[in-house]
Design an enzyme around this catalytic site. Structure first.
Site, PDB file in Angstrom:
ATOM      1  N   ALA A  57       0.838  -0.688   0.099  1.00  0.00           N
ATOM      2  CA  ALA A  57      -0.229   0.001  -0.326  1.00  0.00           C
ATOM      3  C   ALA A  57       0.844   1.154   0.343  1.00  0.00           C
ATOM      4  O   ALA A  57       0.819   2.085  -1.232  1.00  0.00           O
ATOM      5  CB  ALA A  57      -1.237  -0.028   1.395  1.00  0.00           C
ATOM      6  N   LEU A  98      -5.809  -6.782  -0.718  1.00  0.00           N
ATOM      7  CA  LEU A  98      -5.770  -8.382   0.089  1.00  0.00           C
ATOM      8  C   LEU A  98      -5.540  -9.203  -1.423  1.00  0.00           C
ATOM      9  O   LEU A  98      -5.215  -9.232  -2.350  1.00  0.00           O
ATOM     10  CB  LEU A  98      -7.150  -8.397   0.216  1.00  0.00           C
ATOM     11  CG  LEU A  98      -8.393  -7.282   1.026  1.00  0.00           C
ATOM     12  CD1 LEU A  98      -9.147  -7.825   1.134  1.00  0.00           C
ATOM     13  CD2 LEU A  98      -7.180  -7.629   1.881  1.00  0.00           C
ATOM     14  N   HIS A 133     -10.013 -10.989  -3.039  1.00  0.00           N
ATOM     15  CA  HIS A 133      -9.886  -9.781  -4.421  1.00  0.00           C
ATOM     16  C   HIS A 133     -11.782  -9.696  -5.047  1.00  0.00           C
ATOM     17  O   HIS A 133     -12.031  -8.541  -4.108  1.00  0.00           O
ATOM     18  CB  HIS A 133      -9.391  -9.625  -5.723  1.00  0.00           C
ATOM     19  CG  HIS A 133      -7.363  -9.712  -5.493  1.00  0.00           C
ATOM     20  ND1 HIS A 133      -6.868  -9.352  -6.413  1.00  0.00           N
ATOM     21  CD2 HIS A 133      -7.617  -8.755  -4.230  1.00  0.00           C
ATOM     22  CE1 HIS A 133      -5.580  -9.313  -5.830  1.00  0.00           C
ATOM     23  NE2 HIS A 133      -5.709  -8.827  -4.607  1.00  0.00           N
ATOM     24  N   LYS A 153      -3.407  -6.555  -9.192  1.00  0.00           N
ATOM     25  CA  LYS A 153      -3.180  -7.893  -9.799  1.00  0.00           C
ATOM     26  C   LYS A 153      -2.532  -8.975  -8.847  1.00  0.00           C
ATOM     27  O   LYS A 153      -2.473  -9.196  -8.163  1.00  0.00           O
ATOM     28  CB  LYS A 153      -2.452  -7.248 -11.121  1.00  0.00           C
ATOM     29  CG  LYS A 153      -0.741  -7.690 -11.028  1.00  0.00           C
ATOM     30  CD  LYS A 153      -0.466  -6.631 -10.144  1.00  0.00           C
ATOM     31  CE  LYS A 153       0.119  -6.622  -8.971  1.00  0.00           C
ATOM     32  NZ  LYS A 153       0.368  -5.786  -8.545  1.00  0.00           N
TER      33      LYS A 153
END
Length: 402
Positions: free
Chosen positions: A40, A102, A107, A125
């Site tokens: 993140a 996550l 996802h 992805k």
């Protein structure tokens, strides 16, 4: 080396941190982060510092303490934690967009829940474990009139776009073959890493492989016609019982016009000492009249090279290009000014620019389309099928009746 050090410094301490816009008629985008993930900060928090229209407003984590510590470290105003923390973040009316980093296997569920809550989503992805799930995600986003983007951040950087521009220009003639290798060194990931967890959508083809396949499809401007071969190398560890987890995957793909693409991905490549080599991250495209080799196509801001070998009239000319901003990319771009970007912008910063442009009704410099994301996941599934270990398990989440 000096320019590398300078770029690294500017990444973490941007030379310009514009004040956040305060126009009530065109307010900044407030992001919420699902999970206090290690990705993140580089993927969103750092890029947001230099974007006037972005505020990282909230974070949620299963562990309340972890969420609070993450928020304090990164100056995030709102914190949600506990078993219902993710949903509480989605229900926050102040949150405009969700960043979903996550594990792969989560996802689908949490992107669908975010879309149901009326939030735009930037999803890491691979977007899901199956192509059908990816299709459902885009179907819901379109139904709700929301923006959904799979975070193939490298695609937004001018380096890979420059390499594609060379290939598309016809300078080197038609593509004959593509060879790509993307590996991580042994010991970089523990056996307990989520990348080795089948229930969470683990496997080398899901992780490094989704980039690699996407890059082959992007540079060739085509989808494979078949998987010629796919050999999965399992993780050999007493702590891992998952027989369907690929530590590495070697694949050969058939592309249109008799082009063959070879791809090798490995989450734990044995160390090479002579010459010393900790990892591989390159793609070579051989054409009728020369070659293009891109070193470090995934994180080019740190370092990269685009080596072009042109065989004309019996002689070979070679050049090396390095492209950090669009002013140096020499590509046809009618959607945005060619001065887009700075040499210290991460791929994630270029990606954030495009995502915000889309939300604001502007035309992004480039985009990863619905069709692109679905096709990428479908060919990942095809490779797993050819390797004999099957797709990653579908999510148990069921969309409520609409």
């Amino acid at each position: 080396m000096a320019s590398l050090v300078q770029r690294l410094y500017r990444i973490f301490v941007p030379p310009s941190q514009p004040p956040k816009v305060e126009d009530s008629s065109n307010p900044p985008i407030k992001f919420g982060i699902l999970g206090a993930a290690n990705i993140a900060p580089p993927a969103l928090i750092l890029p947001a510092k230099s974007h006037a229209e972005v505020i990282v407003y909230a974070v949620a984590a299963r562990d309340q303490g972890k969420a609070k510590n993450f928020a304090k470290k990164h100056s995030i105003a709102k914190v949600y934690g506990g078993s219902n923390g993710y949903q509480q973040l989605l229900d926050d009316p102040e949150v405009d967009a969700i960043y979903n980093p996550l594990p792969n296997g989560l996802h689908f569920e949490w992107t669908m829940k975010a879309l149901l809550a009326g939030k735009h989503v930037l999803c890491e992805k691979p977007m899901a474990d199956t192509a059908e799930e990816v299709k459902q995600m885009f179907d819901l986003a379109e139904k709700k009139g929301l923006v959904l983007l799979e975070a193939f951040h490298y695609r937004f950087h001018p380096a890979i776009q420059r390499a594609k521009a060379v290939l598309d220009s016809g300078e080197l003639g038609k593509i004959k073959s593509i060879d790509l290798k993307f590996t991580a060194p042994a010991g970089a990931m523990k056996d307990s890493d989520i990348r080795f967890n089948l229930a969470l959508g683990g496997g080398a083809m899901m992780d490094l492989g989704c980039y690699s396949l996407n890059c082959i499809r992007y540079l060739s401007s085509s989808d494979p016609t078949s998987v010629v071969s796919a050999i999965a190398l399992p993780l050999k560890s007493a702590n891992i019982q998952e027989t369907k987890i690929d530590r590495a995957m070697s694949t050969t793909l058939a592309l249109p016009n008799d082009v063959l693409a070879s791809m090798e991905v490995d989450l734990s490549m044995p160390w090479e000492f002579f010459p010393p080599k900790l990892f591989k991250m390159w793609v070579v495209v051989k054409c009728e009249g020369g070659d293009v080799e891109v070193q470090n196509f995934v994180l080019p801001t740190f370092w990269h090279s685009i080596k072009v070998s042109n065989k004309v009239g019996g002689t070979t000319t070679k050049r090396v290009e390095k492209v950090y901003k669009f002013a140096d990319a020499h590509i046809d771009d009618h959607s945005k000014a060619l001065d887009l970007g700075e040499d210290w912008w991460l791929t994630y910063r270029y990606q954030l620019e495009a995502f915000v442009d889309k939300l604001k009704g502007r035309t992004p410099q480039t985009w990863v389309t619905r069709e692109d994301s679905i096709a990428n996941m479908q060919w990942i599934e095809n490779i797993y099928e050819k390797a004999g270990i099957g797709s990653r398990p579908r999510s148990n989440y069921v969309l409520p009746a609409q």
